[in-house]
Design an enzyme around this catalytic site. Sequence first.
Site, PDB file in Angstrom:
ATOM      1  N   HIS A 112       0.814  -1.212   0.000  1.00 44.11           N
ATOM      2  CA  HIS A 112       0.000   0.000   0.000  1.00 44.11           C
ATOM      3  C   HIS A 112       0.850   1.264   0.000  1.00 44.11           C
ATOM      4  O   HIS A 112       0.359   2.350  -0.340  1.00 44.11           O
ATOM      5  CB  HIS A 112      -0.921  -0.008   1.226  1.00 44.11           C
ATOM      6  CG  HIS A 112      -2.212   0.730   1.012  1.00 44.11           C
ATOM      7  ND1 HIS A 112      -2.279   2.101   0.929  1.00 44.11           N
ATOM      8  CD2 HIS A 112      -3.477   0.284   0.856  1.00 44.11           C
ATOM      9  CE1 HIS A 112      -3.539   2.471   0.747  1.00 44.11           C
ATOM     10  NE2 HIS A 112      -4.273   1.393   0.685  1.00 44.11           N
ATOM     11  N   SER A 113       2.128   1.158   0.361  1.00 43.37           N
ATOM     12  CA  SER A 113       2.992   2.340   0.335  1.00 43.37           C
ATOM     13  C   SER A 113       3.259   2.816  -1.092  1.00 43.37           C
ATOM     14  O   SER A 113       3.630   3.974  -1.303  1.00 43.37           O
ATOM     15  CB  SER A 113       4.326   2.035   1.024  1.00 43.37           C
ATOM     16  OG  SER A 113       5.008   0.991   0.361  1.00 43.37           O
TER      17      SER A 113
END
Length: 396
Positions: A112-113
């Site tokens: 998700h980064s």
Amino acid sequence: MGLGTPVNLPVFRAGIQTELPRFPRFRSIQVLDGSNNGKPHWVQTTVNLDDHIILPRLDPAVSASDPDKAVEDYVSSLSTLPMDRSRPLWEFHFLDFATSEATSTTVLRLHHSIGDGMSIMTLLMASSRSTADRARLPAMPPLPRRTGAIYQQRTRPPLSSIGDYLAWIWSYFVLVWHTLVDIALLNATLLFLRDPRTMFTRVPDKVKSPRRKRLVHRSLNLDDVKLMKTAMNCTINDVLVGVTSAALSKYYFRKSGDAKTKRIHLRSILPVNIRPLSSRQTYVTKVETGNQVSILICPFHIALHDDLLEYVHKATRSINRKKSSLEVKYAHVASNFFVEYFGAKIGAFFLRRFSTRTSILVSNVVGPAEHITLCGHPITCMAMSIFGQPQVCRMS
């Protein structure tokens, strides 16, 4: 992503090699050292595509007997496996057998980064082509009537009478009242308020071991959804939330056998991009710039109704009520304040508090308006989700 043809690995590989390295985070890793005051930061690295292309070995008998379940089982198994942080945090998994909706399947698994759902969908659109005309990018859906942020007030109507003037003033009193109530409930949730324990509540895990997530998708006819939207004078989101509420309600009362209880008061978190909607219609990559994301905490309707349309009515009223509030703006400003002055860990702590005190996470991502081809392969279906969040249920 369901593919309309068998996997042609050299073609898909060439497409990946051409498209993804254009975006720095797909060729970067996060490191923690003394060069940035001890904060994590991105560092460019060399990408070896062989590390990111995975061809799993599945039992042919299992994939032949129930291919849809075989795909679900495989994707579910990925939710228990950590990603290798020594290389860029993305992978392509290829399942080259037919399912009910596709000739073959590819799973894009990424951290998700790298980006949120909206930015990754923008990336996929920027990296794909229209199936009808391979020389151009796919068309996006037309802008809705509301092009501003969700909390943006409508333009003041002509004030032709004292009644119109009073109604306009009253709308601001309603906005202030709803905002104060929502902020109070938001703070109460952060401190002590939580949903009742149900089958949708995650049981605390002292071991902190990875939990398997079941990722299941269901395709709906968009024309049917639009027909309901027009007939009920609401939005597509209202219809989808209502349908989801009806499905989970039936599931809950069937599994629990609790026929006496007619209603369960649960809440859901809705991630919201507070940028104007027109900004996502362009093919600028949000993978690098990010979105301005905030949250709403909305009631989620778990109840038994004889009239199934009541679920859509409830969803419409709930969402319209949230649009007459600055809760989403308050949450955005407050989260930015705490992250800037106290660090990302404090911001993550607050977000986890909200997640563990609510039951469901609901989000949506707008896709293309026509059939697309990605890396030389036509896409027949696409389903996005996440794992790792505290809630048991995530709908997207």
